[in-house]
Every structure is written in C-alpha cells, then in structure tokens.
Enzyme design. Structure first.
Site, PDB file in Angstrom:
ATOM      1  N   LEU A 162       0.826  -1.211   0.000  1.00 33.04           N
ATOM      2  CA  LEU A 162       0.000   0.000   0.000  1.00 33.04           C
ATOM      3  C   LEU A 162       0.867   1.270   0.000  1.00 33.04           C
ATOM      4  O   LEU A 162       1.708   1.451   0.882  1.00 33.04           O
ATOM      5  CB  LEU A 162      -0.898  -0.011   1.253  1.00 33.04           C
ATOM      6  N   ASP A 163       0.641   2.123  -0.957  1.00 33.80           N
ATOM      7  CA  ASP A 163       1.286   3.441  -1.022  1.00 33.80           C
ATOM      8  C   ASP A 163       2.814   3.368  -1.108  1.00 33.80           C
ATOM      9  O   ASP A 163       3.512   4.308  -0.743  1.00 33.80           O
ATOM     10  CB  ASP A 163       0.879   4.313   0.184  1.00 33.80           C
ATOM     11  N   GLU A 164       3.313   2.222  -1.594  1.00 35.82           N
ATOM     12  CA  GLU A 164       4.768   2.056  -1.649  1.00 35.82           C
ATOM     13  C   GLU A 164       5.284   1.934  -3.082  1.00 35.82           C
ATOM     14  O   GLU A 164       6.477   1.758  -3.292  1.00 35.82           O
ATOM     15  CB  GLU A 164       5.187   0.796  -0.863  1.00 35.82           C
TER      16      GLU A 164
END
Lengths: 277, 277, 277, 277
Positions: free
Chosen positions: C221-223
């Site tokens: 997530l969000d990486e």
C-alpha cells in the site's frame, strides 16, 4: 508617534474585535493592519494589530484586561530586533544565509553569538564580527554538553535560539529553558523522513519533490509546531548528495521565512500548530 | 441564522474598524472572518467582513451609513452563486475547466449560457445542458456583432461575463454595459506581450517562464485591473505551439482562481488595480 | 515517414550510446530527441530515442539485440494513444479532469470505459459517451469484488488502469494482472500520511504544504514507484475539508502530469523508483 | 582518469549523435551524461557530452573536426572554476549571495575581484578577502568611466563579468570586449518593465507576480539572451518598496541559477536565445 504590535489570544466570544479595536480607538491609536483568526476546532481567538500613535502602555493593557475574558493573554510589543543565538555544527549555508540577510538589511535580527559543537564555522562568524563559542560534545555526556551550552548561551539572554543545521538532538530538559523559542530547520518535508539522513531516505523512496521544515522544538523529536515548509522538484538523476545540495536553498528559504514571521511578531503557537497572522 | 458578507469602502479615518465592528456587535452578528486594507497611496479603506447571525438588513445599513464618512460605499451580500454568461471562440480548455469545476462543486457559479462567435464549442456546452448561442461575427461590423451579443446576453441579466478565450476585442461601448464585471483571461504575463499572439512573442523572445493574466476588461486593451496571474517554466525546447499547450493549464489556473475570488466577494476594484481581501 | 520511440534498458557499458545511435543511423533513421540515464547505484542504463524515418522493425530490433549486452530489453513503440480503463468511486474532479483533457486534445488517451464501485459518476461518463460499469463492492468479499472488476475490465485489454480516486485497496492478486500498469493518485505527499484520511492527518499535524502523489501500484500500500508529485501551500486557516478542496487541483495536476509522461513513453520503472526520460 | 565536457554546435544532419559518440568510444571515453537539442526553426544542432577517461585532446578534436560538417564549433572543457569579476553598485544582496555560495561550496566560481561605482560594498568584499576596486563614475564621461573599468578588469582576464545589481548601462563598445560573457540580473520579468524602476512600474500596474531575469548583455538594453527567470507572488498590500524587498530573493535565485548553468558549461547562445543543456 510610535508603532507597536498588539497580540491578543483568548477564547472566542461575540464582539471581541469590536471591543479590542474600540479600546485602541479610545486611546487614539490608528490601526495600520489587523488580522485575526478563530480556530474552529478549539474556539480560540487570535488577533494581531499593528498600531500607530502615542502609547500609554499601562492604561491600555489595563483596559484590555478588563474587557477580555478569563484566560486571555495579550502583549504589546515594540518593533525592535529580537536577540538570537545561532547554534550550528559544520554546514555553512543556513548560518551564512542568516548572516548575509542581517547584513544587507533583509532580516531584522540581533545576532548575539554563534555557538558550534564543531570549530568549522568560527571563521564565518568572525567574518561578521560575531563571537563564536566552540563547545565540543566530545567526551561529554549529553547532560554535560547541554549544561556547557547553557552556560555560554544564558548570559546573552536571547529571545530565540536558532538551530541552523545544529546536528544534535536536544533533551526536553534543555528545551524547557526556551519553550517555543527554539527554531529548528529540519531537512525534510515533515512528517516525511523523520530522524536521521532524510535526504538518503528521500533518495531511496524515489520522491520527485524534496522539502524542508522550520519548526519550534518541543520535547518530541521533529514533532514541534511547524512554522514554514518549502519544497523543490527533483528527479531520478539526483543522487542523495545532489538532493542534499538542492535542499540547501530549500532549507535556507524555509528557515529565513520562519525567522521573518518571528521578527514581525506574526507567530502564535497553538497546541502543536502555529497560527501565523 | 444566515451568513452574509459586508463589503465596505471609504476614505480612511481613525476608528473605522471599531465603528463597523461595533455596529455588527450591536446587531448581535458574529464576525467569522474580517480582513481590511488601507491603500497607503490613495488613503482608501477597504474591509470585507464575513458575518453570521440574524440580519435586519435595513437597520444595519442605515447604522453603517450614519457612521461612515462621506463617499463611502457598503454592500451586504448574500452567499449565492453569481449568474454568469461565458463567451468563447474555439478553444475548449477554459470553458471545459469552468464547466467541470462547477459540475464537481469546486466553483460556485450559476452559468446561464455560453455564447460563441464560432460553432465549435456548442457540443461541449450541450454536454453540460447549457444553452449555446452561436453569434458569428462574419459579415457584421463590430458594432453590429456587439449589438447581437448584447441582445442574447442581456435577457440573462448576468452578474459577470467571463471571456474564456473569447478572441475578439470588445469596444468601450460594449464594456460600458458591464463595468468591472467582464473577466478576461489573457494568455501572457501582462504587461509582457500585450496584443496578439503572445506565445509567439514569448517564443521569439526566448523567455524561460510563460504566464497568464486574469483581469477585468476596461476601455483599453489588456490594461484592465489584474485579478490573478500564474506562470509556468518553459525552456529552449518549447516551440510556440508547445508554449501554447503548456499555457493552457496556466490560463485555466489564473482564470479559475480569479473566478473563485469573485464568487467569494473578495475583489475590490481600485483604480486600475484590484484589492483582494 | 513515421515517428517511433525506441526504449532501451540494459546494464551500462562503454559505447552503448554510440552503438545504438549507429544502428539507427545505418537504418537511415533521424534522431529527433535522445535522452539517457545511468543509475549510478545499480549501473543500469536507460535510453529513450525519438526516431523519424522508414522503419524496418524486424531488422532494426535484430541489429539492436545483436549489439546490446545480455539482460537488455528494448521496444520500438508507435505513437498511438494508450487504451485505458479509469476506476473511480464518488469524487468527480480527477475523472472530470482526464475527460476534459482528452476532449480538448491536451491528453492523448483512448478511454475505453469507466468503472466505479459507486453509481455517482455514471452521469459524468455518459456526458462524454463512455460506458460506465457500476460494480458495487456491497455484499461481496474483496476477492469476489476484484473478480467482478476483472471480468468487466479484461475484455477491454487496456494498456493501463487509472485509479482516479478509486477508494479501494487492491490486493496483490489483482495488481499482478497489470504489473506497473496501474496508476494511482494518492492524496498526500508520500511517504507522509500513508493510509487513510491523509488530509485529516495533514490538518492535525499542522503542515504548511499539502501534496499529492501519482504512483504505480504494487503489492504494498502506497509504496509503489512514484511518477509525479505536486504540492500547494496551505495555512492555519485551512480546515481538513479546506485542505481536501485545495488538494483537488494538486491531485489533478499530479495525476495528469504522470499520465502525460506515460502517453509519451517516458517512464521506466526501476526497482521501486521511476526514471522519466 | 579525468572528467571533461565536450560542447558541439553545428548545422543538423542525420547521424551526428552516432558520429560524435563513436569518436568518443574509439577514444575509450565513457559518456556520463549526454544531452542534445536541434532548433527546429534554424536547424542548428547543440550537444553537451560529459566524458570520463584519458584524453588525447589533440587527436580527439582532430577526429571531431574531420567528422563534423562545415560551420561547426566544438570545445573540450576542463572542469575548473570560471574566473569572474563582479560589478556592483550599492545593493548587497546579490553580491552577498554569490560570496556565500562560493564560500559554502554551492557555487564553483573563482571570484577575482569586485568592482563598484560606489564605495558601499568594499567592506563586504573585504570580509571575504577579495580586492574591491572603487571606480566612481562621478565627473567622468561614460566612455571615460568604461575605460577606467576596463583598465581595472582586463588584467584579471576574467571568463565572465557578473553584473550583480550594477546600476549603469554599458555601451556596445564595452560589451564588445566580453561578447556573451557579461551576465546581468534585471529586476523584472523581462520583457515586462524594461528600463528604469521596474518595481515602481510593477506596483503601478498592479501585478500579482514579480520577477527577475538573468541574461547575457548585448548591445541593446534588456534585450540580451535570457538565461533564467524566477518569480514570486505579491498582492495589493505590497508597496513598490515591499516588491523591491520581495524581489531580492527572486533576483538572487535567478542570478545564481544562471551562474550555476554557466559553471557547468550548460549554456549555448543561439541568436537572442539560450539553449541550456
């Protein structure tokens, strides 16, 4: 005739602006500029009033105290340069920027002294005829080093300490001597990249923008009220070192804009935030 | 309870803020946000006050008129969407941006109609269920064309006309119908590159930044009060056409920020300048 | 005569530019624009070459394969609009911005369909004559919902999926169908404020700048690799909602610039970073 | 092993990149970074190549001259700090910024001397151990003053002259001594506000953005090739003096970025424009 700044902070209630400006009017003071803000979450009222006239400070404050609700604070500030002590380590750019801006009149600060935990920046301070105190942390416990810093700093009675790339973490014990009066420049866009080596962290994450954050120092690392933030675009071709170099201008800009706000008495601290009027 | 905006403009004198805010207080109105400005050159005072409460409009204005000096103007505005007519030629981006922002709620405007001197944008207006009036200038004198425009526009009784890349110069005669109520987007950083083909001019000069200017239209071409300006970086690799393409986002931003100011009743016109509170 | 783009990626070695440009020259192709980058940490070489001429694709790629070191990849792309499917939830601004930019010719994309887990944006898609698939997640497990999405998306054979404020987290299983081909707009300046409600987080931290991040989606997530980031200044007067509103323009800008890079075949993914040539 | 920069400029023709990079390869030079540009209007080709290796300068240039078309120019530059003379009048900020950036290593310049037509900045130059030549223009004709300047400047054999707020107009006769080697900072966003008192002009026009332009000086006032431009937002509350103060940072940024390009040998002059690779 004189110019002064009245800062007022209190719980919000109807008619505050009218009351305060009325008192100023009765004192025959002219309002040059007035800004205010009510925090909708906490209901706190903040007002900054630039006044021009002949001040009867005692009566004016008395009149204000009578009018303002309980829990109010107000201060009537003269327009005079704040006295600061600048703390540094090895990097010259933030100190140099402040020195030059004071020199050319862009920034109105009275720099009392520069204090460094390394000797490198003594020469730069001396070019501007400022005392430089080299207080090495070598061989000292943190408490001993901070005691040594305080011993040098305290006699100057500074209004603010400026951490111009001072690469030491200060303990809550030290910070308590200057509550909301220590300004730090952190070399990242907080809260991204808290802690050490933010440019290396930014490089590894592959960001397209780097930033810097000027904030008041409180007990928790990199958690104090943010005063100003600035950013610059980077791209894949920037190494961590390139980011660090590009970051210098961003750091200088964030720090000197924060200091500008402070010199103009525009900064209120409200919890872990700032209100800048 | 209702929210309204009080706009005041008058020659500066001591105690104005106190007087106005006192009157609001006596009317038991709460000031949500207050901003004011005194032009140091002309000595004109401007104030915008967001008020919350129950309004007795007649008495409030009467009280204000009694208190304010001669030559004052004040208005108490309801928060309701301004009615506008948008004038266009062939380029879709500014019209499209306004339509989408109104559609998604970012911009509070009541678009009554779109008027174009070319037919191209009729389809776009119709996608948003708006009447499109195609008023060709072909075969008409300037006076005839403007008369035809007015005939279509007037019945809508718009608060403002928006020239969203309307590529015709309006005569003072036309402009006089909507004094300081026609907003134009000029595709350059005024006063650079006045007149036709500003991107071509910018390209030939080799600039490193292009800009756009949203301004009120007055009798003189590209000389009206500037509301907002925006810029974008370009470089040697940009052709005039590339600049024009890059300029679209700048134009949209300048125009929609200007319209935002207008929808919030923040814009005062003062001579050939704007004061935005 | 035709224009194509050659993308080359391989371990760096001396003479690569000479070898590749020589092969282009032997094929009588004209180089319009050439950009390259060597990652100093990994030693990977990236090159993007805009070519003009008559292409014998088979021979050209054969010649390149002979010349390039082991582990190379190269592709010769036609300039044609990528086919995309846009996934949305309820917020109109990013979808609307893409639709308008495609409509006015600013963005060269072939939008095959819009897919939403809520019905709100069907009307907007239909205004632009696009199919809208409403695939509610109500009553479905995550796996079932993603299966339903894939069933709708797959037949379009999209080059990219665009998550234009699609407020669902996609599983690695879903993401694996479109590796480095799903573009998300995250409403914060990553890595600050990962996860839910970033504007609320930003408000609580008292930041002075908000941001948005367009990135490829990967398993974490969000990486995923960041393509573009944009920011806007805010101040103490912004509520979390005001930040969200101000953030819309930032989100649109970050997403549409990222899409612009993709339409121009300028984006290489390298580990968790992008190289944009 | 050494690093050098090869700058090539010639009429465009097919295969140029291949030819030049081939020659570099044959000389066993590694290309660290290569950028090129073809002006689509004039058909001129520009290339900047960062090379790493052991240089046989004579043979390399010979090989290039054989390969390149008629009318080509090429140079193989060592990475060494340019020697400059800085010309000033009374304002400290641009000189101070350059001095500090050279001091802290941000800018790689060899400042040979500072020359001023007023005595004010002598002290600042001396703080950085630089010779200051005070050459008053009082009582001298323009020709005499320029002759006096040249007499002081010439012995230093500077690569560039930097006009760091030097408030005198130079004659074509003077400029001819340093063609495209005099860098000026103009305190407006050229071509807006050509000539004297640009901040006063900007104030009177009511602009919302101010700018500064770093450019090479040629025979015509404020018409030379633009190297860099920077801007800052202002509003109605800025007096002409406030704009001037706000402009200082913009001027410093535009000038120091232009100087950075020059120190990295990235600037080609092409007609009245620059190509920055």
């Amino acid at each position: 005739m004189e110019q002064r700044i009245l800062l007022t902070e209190c719980p919000d209630s109807k008619g505050l602006i009218a009351q305060i400006t009325n008192i100023c009017y009765k004192h025959q003071l002219n309002i040059i500029r007035n800004t205010e803000f009510v925090d909708p979450v906490t209901g706190q009222f903040f007002m900054r009033t630039e006044l021009d006239g002949i001040f009867n400070e005692h009566t004016l404050l008395q009149d204000l105290d009578r009018a303002l609700p309980l829990g109010s604070s107000r201060s009537l500030l003269c327009r005079q340069a704040k006295k600061v002590v600048v703390l540094v380590t090895k990097e010259a750019h933030c100190l140099g920027d402040i020195l030059m801006k004071v020199y050319d009149g862009s920034l109105s600060l009275n720099i009392a002294a520069v204090v460094g935990n390394h000797p490198e920046l003594a020469a730069l301070a001396q070019r501007f005829d400022l005392p430089y105190h080299f207080i090495s942390h070598q061989g000292l416990s943190r408490a001993e080093h901070e005691a040594a810093l305080l011993q040098v700093i305290t006699p100057y009675q500074p209004d603010y300490l400026i951490l111009a790339k001072f690469m030491r973490i200060l303990t809550p014990r030290f910070v308590a001597h200057y509550p909301n009066r220590i300004v730090n420049i952190h070399h990242s866009f907080l809260p991204a990249f808290i802690g050490a080596k933010p440019y290396q962290q930014a490089f590894e994450r592959g960001v397209k923008i780097i930033g810097a954050t000027a904030h008041f120092v409180n007990e928790q690392l990199d958690e104090g009220p943010i005063i100003q933030q600035k950013v610059a675009a980077v791209d894949h071709s920037y190494s961590a070192l390139d980011m660090e170099k590009a970051g210098r201008d961003v750091e200088k800009a964030a720090l000197s804009e924060a200091l500008q706000f402070i010199t103009e008495d525009r900064v209120f601290v409200h919890g872990n935030k700032t209100v800048i009027l």
